[in-house]
Design a protein around this motif. Structure first.
Motif, PDB file in Angstrom:
ATOM      1  N   HIS A  97      21.220  25.862 -17.046  1.00  0.00           N
ATOM      2  CA  HIS A  97      22.574  25.737 -16.516  1.00  0.00           C
ATOM      3  C   HIS A  97      23.026  24.287 -16.670  1.00  0.00           C
ATOM      4  O   HIS A  97      22.244  23.421 -17.055  1.00  0.00           O
ATOM      5  CB  HIS A  97      22.621  26.154 -15.046  1.00  0.00           C
ATOM      6  N   ASN A  98      24.262  24.011 -16.380  1.00  0.00           N
ATOM      7  CA  ASN A  98      24.845  22.695 -16.624  1.00  0.00           C
ATOM      8  C   ASN A  98      24.526  21.734 -15.482  1.00  0.00           C
ATOM      9  O   ASN A  98      25.103  21.827 -14.400  1.00  0.00           O
ATOM     10  CB  ASN A  98      26.363  22.795 -16.815  1.00  0.00           C
ATOM     11  N   VAL A  99      23.600  20.807 -15.723  1.00  0.00           N
ATOM     12  CA  VAL A  99      23.358  19.678 -14.823  1.00  0.00           C
ATOM     13  C   VAL A  99      23.907  18.466 -15.554  1.00  0.00           C
ATOM     14  O   VAL A  99      23.330  17.992 -16.523  1.00  0.00           O
ATOM     15  CB  VAL A  99      21.863  19.513 -14.500  1.00  0.00           C
ATOM     16  N   SER A 100      25.048  17.967 -15.105  1.00  0.00           N
ATOM     17  CA  SER A 100      25.866  17.071 -15.915  1.00  0.00           C
ATOM     18  C   SER A 100      25.526  15.601 -15.714  1.00  0.00           C
ATOM     19  O   SER A 100      25.374  15.126 -14.586  1.00  0.00           O
ATOM     20  CB  SER A 100      27.348  17.286 -15.596  1.00  0.00           C
ATOM     21  N   ALA A 101      25.450  14.885 -16.840  1.00  0.00           N
ATOM     22  CA  ALA A 101      25.279  13.433 -16.803  1.00  0.00           C
ATOM     23  C   ALA A 101      26.560  12.735 -16.366  1.00  0.00           C
ATOM     24  O   ALA A 101      26.541  11.557 -16.026  1.00  0.00           O
ATOM     25  CB  ALA A 101      24.868  12.930 -18.184  1.00  0.00           C
TER      26      ALA A 101
END
Length: 302
Positions: A97-101
């Motif tokens: 899933h999207n774990v965003s920088a």
């Protein structure tokens, strides 16, 4: 014409790690090259032209400089501890899933997930050391690169299927780097360069790291490079090296805030096996390894 080398009687900062001795020296030109003017302007004394200051990008420039310094420290740390072999693995952890920088709060999620992963890994293999490095993607997602090594030098074998079960957050890639690989250069290119539609762009990924993020972590068993402050000649005698052992020389210049020009010289020498005792008039210490622009994290083995 200036000779492409640091003079032997010059004061240097030396870093000793792996098979390398790195010399660094700064030569400041006291002659000013710019004069600051009112209304955010400056005069370039070399061309006698007036320019506007780029005040809007100052924080981004400062962050990029900080990231570059951290990457230099990381390169030395990797070279001091990883040369490839049966006792070492390189693992890449990705998220399903999207774990965003781009979301500063998500770095806490990454730190927490990695800590749990290492705890699970050490339940399977008790004595293991690591360096973990965050890598921001152009899409905004985080990847985590982990260099693993057994503490006692024994063979380290962990199938990728088992690694994925320990990670539980997405996908994993597990591979062994051979002794023929330059591990530090290989990993640093991976976390610094960026593939674009026009090809590989060197250093482009460094612009993607958010300000203040802890770029890497290390376990307590990771060896810290040695830092020595002394004359170049003293260090060369200490480690029994000659100019013929030098394998690379780099030079760069920049303008300091006071307007003076600073030239940084860097040399890389091949380190021989035996080093003599440190001379009493040299200053030798262990380098503090930084994983943030200004701090690092060492975790207790679990």
């Amino acid at each position: 014409m200036q000779e492409n080398k640091i003079q032997v009687n010059q004061k240097v900062t030396a870093y000793v790690y792996g098979s390398t001795i790195e010399f660094s020296a700064n030569n400041a030109n006291t002659r000013r090259t710019i004069v600051v003017l009112p209304e955010y302007k400056y005069l370039d004394l070399r061309t006698m032209k007036v320019h506007k200051m780029n005040t809007g990008s100052s924080s981004r420039v400062d962050n990029l400089s900080s990231v570059k310094r951290t990457m230099q420290q990381l390169r030395r740390l990797i070279a001091a501890n990883y040369q490839g072999g049966d006792d070492q693995l390189w693992v890449t952890l990705t998220y399903a899933h999207n774990v965003s920088a781009r979301n500063q709060g998500d770095t806490k999620v990454v730190y927490r997930d990695f800590k749990v992963f290492i705890q699970r890994l050490r339940q399977c293999i008790m004595r293991i050391e690591y360096i973990s490095v965050l890598e921001p993607q152009l899409s905004g997602r985080w990847h985590i690169h982990v260099l693993l090594k057994s503490s006692d030098g024994s063979q380290l074998v962990i199938p990728n299927s088992q690694m994925a079960k320990l990670w539980r957050k997405g996908f994993t890639s597990t591979k062994r780097l051979s002794e023929a690989d330059n591990v530090a250069s290989y990993v640093m290119a991976y976390v610094s360069n960026l593939k674009t539609t026009k090809g590989m762009k060197k250093g482009a990924r460094l612009h993607l790291y958010p300000k203040g993020v802890r770029i890497y972590r290390r376990s307590r068993g990771i060896v810290t490079p040695i830092k020595i402050l002394a004359n170049k000649a003293e260090i060369m005698a200490q480690y029994n090296i000659r100019e013929s052992d030098k394998r690379a020389y780099y030079e760069r210049s920049f303008i300091a805030k006071n307007g003076s020009e600073v030239v940084t010289q860097t040399e890389f020498f091949n380190k021989k096996e035996v080093a003599y005792d440190v001379k009493s008039n040299s200053n030798k210490e262990r380098v503090g390894s930084n994983g943030v622009s200004t701090q690092s994290s060492e975790e207790n083995p679990t």
